[in-house]
Design a protein around this motif. Structure first.
Motif, short mmCIF file in Angstrom:
data_model
loop_
_atom_site.label_atom_id
_atom_site.label_comp_id
_atom_site.label_asym_id
_atom_site.label_seq_id
_atom_site.Cartn_x
_atom_site.Cartn_y
_atom_site.Cartn_z
N THR A 44 -9.24 -0.08 5.85
CA THR A 44 -9.31 1.47 6.48
C THR A 44 -10.30 1.93 5.47
O THR A 44 -10.48 3.47 5.99
N THR A 46 -9.65 2.94 2.45
CA THR A 46 -8.88 3.50 1.38
C THR A 46 -8.79 2.72 -0.05
O THR A 46 -8.75 1.58 0.26
N GLN A 126 -1.45 -0.62 11.89
CA GLN A 126 -1.99 0.75 12.24
C GLN A 126 -0.84 1.81 12.19
O GLN A 126 -1.18 2.99 12.54
N ASP A 127 0.24 1.53 11.95
CA ASP A 127 1.37 2.70 12.31
C ASP A 127 1.46 3.25 10.70
O ASP A 127 2.01 2.73 9.75
N GLN A 128 0.94 4.73 10.74
CA GLN A 128 0.97 5.20 9.51
C GLN A 128 2.19 5.41 8.84
O GLN A 128 2.53 5.44 7.82
N GLN A 129 3.44 5.81 9.75
CA GLN A 129 4.58 6.07 9.37
C GLN A 129 5.28 4.56 8.63
O GLN A 129 5.80 4.95 7.45
N LEU A 131 3.31 2.40 7.24
CA LEU A 131 2.50 2.15 5.92
C LEU A 131 3.19 3.24 4.83
O LEU A 131 3.21 2.77 3.75
N ASP A 132 3.14 4.60 5.38
CA ASP A 132 4.17 5.32 4.38
C ASP A 132 5.26 4.99 3.73
O ASP A 132 5.57 5.04 2.36
N ARG A 135 4.71 2.05 1.36
CA ARG A 135 3.99 2.57 0.01
C ARG A 135 4.81 3.36 -0.77
O ARG A 135 4.75 3.46 -1.94
#
Length: 313
Positions: A44, A46, A126-129, A131-132, A135
């Motif tokens: 991405t 990042t 691609q699911d940011q939630q 990924l958060d 992390r």
């Protein structure tokens, strides 16, 4: 050739991937606990700090799992294969005893926590939630592939993240040597690569994984499939079955429903009129290998399947 957009922001050909990935990471000081870290750029764009020598790797896709195994790394947590509730069958002997932390790109967070990873390879997540959440378990959670990445680029990204580019060069050199040897065994041919879904057949574009391996062998594709992309077509109707015809038809399924649909279509006049069918050139292949994003161990299987069929061995 589609642009390979990451690792330095350069336009790269597949041949330049090794150099580009090597430039995509930089050393950083050790953490307060003394563990050395590096900084890599994920798919991405990042920048992610990762362990210089990861000890506990969790993979969330079949492709990441294949890649780390090819690099000699045994993960501490894996997900099930595409469309199934078990690990990919072609990797089963290599992953016995490794905890399952969820399904493909659908990790069970509690199980990931139990695996205690110091690095999570998140595939094309691609699911940011999600990924958060990952992390919070470890900041070293890396998206390893972009939607348009071919398997070679994704593999090199995994190798870069694991700090194993030297091993990756050896893996790719071995693959290239196998391709060179295989070219001497097969005759030029037009190959159709199809996944049979419950709704009907979908053909694969040229830069989709199995199509890429076929192209490495110098094989061509039917006119309707001569598309320079990484996706697959919408399911075709019986009236459009000519789009999947070729000298050879390699067909896979991922589910029992897909196999049932294929068995039913095989009895229709439209299917029986295909050139490949008339010449007995229809080959059933493993959908959990051929219909994925791909990685080195899977590439070897596709290569073997093509050579076996096209050389008559």
């Amino acid at each position: 050739m589609a642009p390979l957009r990451r690792l330095g922001g350069l336009l790269l050909t597949a041949a330049a991937v090794l150099t580009a990935v090597a430039c995509g990471a930089s050393s950083t000081p050790a953490t307060p606990t003394g563990a050395a870290v590096r900084e890599v750029k994920d798919a991405t764009g990042t920048l992610i700090k990762v362990p210089a020598a990861p000890q506990r790797v969790v993979t969330l896709t079949q492709e990441d799992l294949d890649s780390v195994l090819a690099l000699g790394v045994k993960p501490v947590g894996i997900t099930n294969g595409q469309g199934i509730d078990t690990p990919p069958a072609y990797l089963a002997d290599k992953v016995q005893g490794i905890p399952i932390v969820g399904n493909l790109l659908q990790p069970v967070i509690d199980k990931v926590v139990e695996a205690d990873p110091d690095l999570i390879l998140a595939g094309d997540m691609q699911d940011q939630q999600v990924l958060d959440q990952l992390r919070k378990i470890t900041p070293a959670t890396v998206v390893t592939m972009a939607p348009t990445d071919d398997w070679k680029l994704s593999f090199m990204a995994v190798a870069n993240t694991l700090n194993k580019l030297d091993v990756a060069k050896q893996v790719m050199a071995a693959y290239d040597a196998r391709v060179t040897e295989a070219k001497g065994k097969v005759e030029p041919a037009e190959v159709s690569i199809v996944r049979w879904n419950p709704q009907g057949p979908s053909w694969m574009e040229k830069r989709q994984f199995a199509g890429f391996v076929a192209a490495d062998l110098g094989l061509t594709r039917p006119a309707a499939q001569d598309k320079d992309g990484t996706a697959h077509s919408m399911p075709l109707s019986l009236e459009a079955l000519s789009d999947i015809d070729g000298d050879w038809l390699f067909v896979s399924t991922l589910t029992a429903d897909g196999q049932k649909t294929l068995d039913e279509v095989k009895q229709t006049p439209a299917f029986k009129e295909l050139k490949a069918v008339k010449n007995d050139h229809v080959v059933s292949v493993n959908g959990s290998v051929w219909s994925t994003r791909g990685a080195p161990l899977a590439a070897g299987i596709v290569l073997d399947d093509l050579v076996k069929a096209l050389s008559g061995s």
